[in-house]
Structures are given as structure tokens and as C-alpha cells.
Design a protein around this motif. Structure first.
Motif, PDB file in Angstrom:
ATOM      1  N   UNK A 151       0.851  -1.189   0.000  1.00 26.57           N
ATOM      2  CA  UNK A 151       0.000   0.000   0.000  1.00 26.57           C
ATOM      3  C   UNK A 151       0.886   1.237   0.000  1.00 26.57           C
ATOM      4  N   UNK A 152       0.815   1.997  -1.094  1.00 31.43           N
ATOM      5  CA  UNK A 152       1.545   3.262  -1.175  1.00 31.43           C
ATOM      6  C   UNK A 152       0.731   4.327  -0.440  1.00 31.43           C
ATOM      7  N   UNK A 153       1.397   5.230   0.245  1.00 28.68           N
ATOM      8  CA  UNK A 153       0.673   6.157   1.131  1.00 28.68           C
ATOM      9  C   UNK A 153       0.429   7.546   0.535  1.00 28.68           C
ATOM     10  N   UNK A 154       1.214   7.980  -0.405  1.00 31.38           N
ATOM     11  CA  UNK A 154       1.041   9.284  -1.069  1.00 31.38           C
ATOM     12  C   UNK A 154       0.729  10.431  -0.095  1.00 31.38           C
ATOM     13  N   UNK A 155       1.668  10.797   0.756  1.00 34.39           N
ATOM     14  CA  UNK A 155       1.430  11.887   1.715  1.00 34.39           C
ATOM     15  C   UNK A 155       1.211  13.235   1.033  1.00 34.39           C
ATOM     16  N   UNK A 156       0.201  13.965   1.521  1.00 39.94           N
ATOM     17  CA  UNK A 156      -0.085  15.326   1.040  1.00 39.94           C
ATOM     18  C   UNK A 156      -0.265  16.224   2.258  1.00 39.94           C
ATOM     19  N   UNK A 157       0.394  17.371   2.258  1.00 39.37           N
ATOM     20  CA  UNK A 157       0.285  18.340   3.355  1.00 39.37           C
ATOM     21  C   UNK A 157      -1.161  18.527   3.763  1.00 39.37           C
ATOM     22  N   UNK A 158      -1.408  18.546   5.069  1.00 38.46           N
ATOM     23  CA  UNK A 158      -2.790  18.703   5.523  1.00 38.46           C
ATOM     24  C   UNK A 158      -2.841  18.830   7.027  1.00 38.46           C
ATOM     25  N   UNK A 159      -4.049  18.666   7.576  1.00 40.10           N
ATOM     26  CA  UNK A 159      -4.244  18.731   9.030  1.00 40.10           C
ATOM     27  C   UNK A 159      -4.935  17.466   9.485  1.00 40.10           C
ATOM     28  N   UNK A 160      -4.229  16.335   9.429  1.00 41.18           N
ATOM     29  CA  UNK A 160      -4.873  15.071   9.823  1.00 41.18           C
ATOM     30  C   UNK A 160      -5.308  15.102  11.285  1.00 41.18           C
ATOM     31  N   UNK A 161      -6.394  14.407  11.573  1.00 39.50           N
ATOM     32  CA  UNK A 161      -6.922  14.309  12.937  1.00 39.50           C
ATOM     33  C   UNK A 161      -6.304  13.112  13.642  1.00 39.50           C
ATOM     34  N   UNK A 162      -6.513  13.077  14.941  1.00 40.27           N
ATOM     35  CA  UNK A 162      -5.899  12.040  15.771  1.00 40.27           C
ATOM     36  C   UNK A 162      -6.423  10.633  15.428  1.00 40.27           C
ATOM     37  N   UNK A 163      -7.662  10.556  14.908  1.00 43.75           N
ATOM     38  CA  UNK A 163      -8.204   9.246  14.532  1.00 43.75           C
ATOM     39  C   UNK A 163      -8.118   9.004  13.036  1.00 43.75           C
ATOM     40  N   UNK A 164      -7.163   9.652  12.387  1.00 40.61           N
ATOM     41  CA  UNK A 164      -6.927   9.427  10.955  1.00 40.61           C
ATOM     42  C   UNK A 164      -5.510   8.930  10.726  1.00 40.61           C
ATOM     43  N   UNK A 224      -4.015   6.018   0.742  1.00 40.56           N
ATOM     44  CA  UNK A 224      -3.517   4.651   0.563  1.00 40.56           C
ATOM     45  C   UNK A 224      -3.962   4.046  -0.769  1.00 40.56           C
ATOM     46  N   UNK A 225      -3.010   3.499  -1.497  1.00 38.71           N
ATOM     47  CA  UNK A 225      -3.271   2.977  -2.837  1.00 38.71           C
ATOM     48  C   UNK A 225      -2.585   1.610  -2.969  1.00 38.71           C
ATOM     49  N   UNK A 226      -3.378   0.618  -3.321  1.00 42.13           N
ATOM     50  CA  UNK A 226      -2.854  -0.742  -3.388  1.00 42.13           C
ATOM     51  C   UNK A 226      -2.170  -1.006  -4.730  1.00 42.13           C
ATOM     52  N   UNK A 227      -0.957  -1.529  -4.682  1.00 40.64           N
ATOM     53  CA  UNK A 227      -0.243  -1.929  -5.900  1.00 40.64           C
ATOM     54  C   UNK A 227       0.417  -3.291  -5.663  1.00 40.64           C
ATOM     55  N   UNK A 228       0.996  -3.835  -6.735  1.00 37.36           N
ATOM     56  CA  UNK A 228       1.739  -5.086  -6.605  1.00 37.36           C
ATOM     57  C   UNK A 228       3.210  -4.783  -6.820  1.00 37.36           C
ATOM     58  N   UNK A 229       4.055  -5.375  -5.997  1.00 32.12           N
ATOM     59  CA  UNK A 229       5.497  -5.169  -6.152  1.00 32.12           C
ATOM     60  C   UNK A 229       6.220  -6.501  -6.348  1.00 32.12           C
ATOM     61  N   UNK A 230       7.420  -6.368  -6.883  1.00 28.31           N
ATOM     62  CA  UNK A 230       8.309  -7.518  -7.112  1.00 28.31           C
ATOM     63  C   UNK A 230       9.673  -7.152  -6.553  1.00 28.31           C
ATOM     64  N   UNK A 231      10.486  -8.144  -6.266  1.00 23.35           N
ATOM     65  CA  UNK A 231      11.808  -7.826  -5.708  1.00 23.35           C
ATOM     66  C   UNK A 231      12.703  -7.149  -6.743  1.00 23.35           C
ATOM     67  N   UNK A 232      13.501  -6.172  -6.317  1.00 25.79           N
ATOM     68  CA  UNK A 232      14.521  -5.683  -7.250  1.00 25.79           C
ATOM     69  C   UNK A 232      15.825  -6.443  -7.009  1.00 25.79           C
ATOM     70  N   UNK A 233      16.623  -6.010  -6.038  1.00 32.60           N
ATOM     71  CA  UNK A 233      17.898  -6.727  -5.803  1.00 32.60           C
ATOM     72  C   UNK A 233      17.690  -8.057  -5.095  1.00 32.60           C
ATOM     73  N   UNK A 234      16.495  -8.284  -4.571  1.00 30.33           N
ATOM     74  CA  UNK A 234      16.239  -9.546  -3.883  1.00 30.33           C
ATOM     75  C   UNK A 234      15.871 -10.686  -4.831  1.00 30.33           C
ATOM     76  N   UNK A 235      15.762 -10.378  -6.101  1.00 25.63           N
ATOM     77  CA  UNK A 235      15.491 -11.437  -7.076  1.00 25.63           C
ATOM     78  C   UNK A 235      16.687 -12.403  -7.086  1.00 25.63           C
ATOM     79  N   UNK A 236      16.428 -13.725  -6.981  1.00 24.73           N
ATOM     80  CA  UNK A 236      17.564 -14.664  -6.983  1.00 24.73           C
ATOM     81  C   UNK A 236      18.473 -14.427  -8.201  1.00 24.73           C
ATOM     82  N   UNK A 237      19.770 -14.442  -7.937  1.00 24.43           N
ATOM     83  CA  UNK A 237      20.730 -14.046  -8.973  1.00 24.43           C
ATOM     84  C   UNK A 237      20.622 -14.849 -10.261  1.00 24.43           C
ATOM     85  N   UNK A 238      20.420 -16.147 -10.074  1.00 23.60           N
ATOM     86  CA  UNK A 238      20.386 -16.998 -11.262  1.00 23.60           C
ATOM     87  C   UNK A 238      19.173 -16.647 -12.138  1.00 23.60           C
ATOM     88  N   UNK A 239      18.046 -16.437 -11.466  1.00 25.69           N
ATOM     89  CA  UNK A 239      16.842 -16.056 -12.191  1.00 25.69           C
ATOM     90  C   UNK A 239      17.032 -14.704 -12.863  1.00 25.69           C
TER      91      UNK A 239
END
Ligand SMILES: [Zn+2]
Ligand SMILES: [Zn+2]
Length: 267
Positions: free
Chosen positions: A27-40, A160-175
Motif C-alpha cells: 500500500x503506497x501512502x502518497x502523503x499530502x500536506x494537511x491537518x490530519x486528525x488524531x483518529x486518521x 492509501x493505494x494498493x499496488x503489486x510489487x516484485x523484488x529488485x535486488x532480492x530477485x535470486x541471482x540466477x533467475x
């Protein structure tokens, strides 16, 4: 400064099926300047803190701030960095009974630590329980000379925005070697390096760390490899520069009941 983008621009495993076993939801959070409340959910916003628990402070010796590099006498109040409610990040599984995740840190330079940066601390809570207890009203802030500007996040609301990720440097070397010709084709086609296509260097929960340095996964005291929990990176609205840091990554071990965590700095 990290550039925000909407996450990996396509499902990489449609194009490279071998990657599908590595899919992870983030989940990417994309912060934007604002006045969030304590229950947000927020970055750098007010925190839902129980009245019967003292606000955390840092007791490390020798932490300091520019320009005088003097260590403050006594303890230093930590500052709110991330607060996430389970309802805002449904793809992320909270530990049982918990529905609030909170990250604070000491906004000073800690020379004992690997990268001389802020020192994070993590909390899990149940929202209903905190509301029953009542909220801590007077949350102290660090005084002049007790913080490093670059580690003081500006209050931001999140998207919050849902995306799919894959490993960058964590990809097994042989693969990685096997896939290299197809990865190069993708990079050319989309004009972006695979390391950035695979996972986002952004404020996010879950998924893979977007390592700039060779991967350095923490292991808990019982020897379990931890999972990536959170990335905190210097996006524009947060107004944090964080020196040369690409980000601070938090890791969690869910196999141990006390939920140990660790952090890594990425330069
Ligand atoms: Zn400190
Ligand atoms: Zn463990």
C-alpha cells in the motif's frame, strides 16, 4: 528527492510470468500536506496515544543536531512519523487484536547507528482500547536544538493505494541472469530501470524495500528473517530531506509473539 509514481506501471508478471511467485501487495501512502486528525491515518500527524502511557523519549547518549553538534542534556521527546489504521490499509494484515500501527522517532543524529540518522520506535495498538483509556492530551515536542530539521515530518494526510510489487535486488541471482534480456527489453520499452519498475521508493506499508544498497534483511534474535513492514522516504510534502538517505525501512518478525522489529537506513 524521491519521485512519486503510481507504483509499478503494469503487472510485471503478465510480461514475465516467472515473476508471479514473487508478487507482494503493497500500500503506497502518497502523503499530502494537511491537518490530519488524531483518529486518521497520517504521516507526521497527531497520534492516538493512551493517557496512561508516557510519550516516548530518546535516552541515547551523544545524539546531536546541526549546526553545533552538541548533545542535549537529558532525554529528547520523539516525534510522530507514521500512524496507520487497519481500515485504511486493508491489504496489510495487522497482528491479532491490533488495528493501529504507530512509528515515532528521535529526530536527532545518532552517531552509534549505521547511518547517523533518526532513531525509530514502533507501537501496535487497539483503537477501541485507547479510546476507552482516554487520550494523552499534552504531547511534548522537542525544543530548539533538540531536533534535526530533516527528520521532522510536516503533517500529511495519506491516500492509501494498493499496488503489486516484485523484488529488485532480492530477485535470486540466477533467475535475474535468465531474465536479463527480457528485463532489458522492458526497461527500454518503459524508459525506467527495473529496480524502480519492480518496487517503489516511496512511503508504503508491506511489499519489498526498494533497496539502493545491497539488500540487508534483519534477522530477529531467534534467527527468523524479518519481513518488510514500512518504508519512510523523503517525499516532497513531508518536507524532510533526510540527508543522503533514500529511506528508513522498518522490518517485523511475526513469528515471535513479542513482534520484534528492526530498521535499516538506505543511502
Ligand atoms: Zn536520540
Ligand atoms: Zn522472530
Amino acid at each position: 528527492m524521491a519521485q512519486s509514481f503510481a507504483g509499478p506501471p503494469y503487472d510485471l508478471d503478465d510480461l514475465i510470468p516467472e515473476l508471479s511467485v514473487f508478487r507482494r501487495r503493497t500500500t503506497l501512502l502518497f502523503p499530502k500536506s494537511g491537518s490530519p486528525e488524531v483518529r486518521e491515518s497520517s504521516l507526521g500527524g497527531p497520534m492516538l496515544w493512551p493517557a496512561d502511557e508516557p510519550w516516548p523519549s530518546c535516552e541515547q547518549q551523544g545524539h546531536w543536531a546541526w549546526p553545533n553538534e552538541k548533545s542535549p542534556a537529558g532525554t529528547v521527546s520523539m516525534v510522530p512519523v507514521v500512524q496507520l489504521f487497519a481500515r485504511d490499509v486493508p491489504a496489510f494484515s495487522f497482528p491479532e487484536g491490533m488495528d493501529v500501527l504507530q512509528l515515532v522517532w528521535c529526530p536527532l543524529i545518532h552517531p552509534q547507528d549505521q547511518a547517523c540518522a533518526a532513531l525509530p520506535k514502533l507501537y501496535w495498538r487497539g483503537e477501541a482500547e485507547v479510546l476507552t483509556t482516554g487520550l494523552l492530551r499534552d504531547i511534548p515536542s522537542p525544543q530548539e536544538g533538540e531536533y534535526e530539521e530533516e527528520f521532522m515530518p510536516n503533517p500529511c494526510a495519506v491516500s492509501p493505494t494498493l499496488v503489486v510489487e516484485y523484488p529488485n535486488w532480492d530477485l535470486p541471482q540466477e533467475l535475474r541472469r535468465t531474465l536479463q534480456p527480457r528485463i532489458e527489453e522492458l526497461e527500454e520499452r518503459f524508459g525506467m530501470e527495473y529496480t524502480r519498475l519492480a518496487c517503489a521508493l516511496q512511503n508504503k506499508v508491506g511489499g519489498y524495500p526498494a533497496w539502493n544498497q545491497p539488500p540487508d534483511w534483519p534477522v530477529c534474535e531467534r534467527g527468523h528473517r524479518m519481513e518488510h513492514l514500512l518504508s519512510v522516504t523523503p517525499e516532497e510534502d513531508l518536507d524532510m530531506v533526510m540527508g543522503d538517505l533514500g529511506g528508513i525501512y522498518l522490518f517485523l518478525c511475526r513469528q515471535c509473539p513479542e513482534l520484534p522489529y528492526a530498521h535499516r537506513y538506505d543511502c
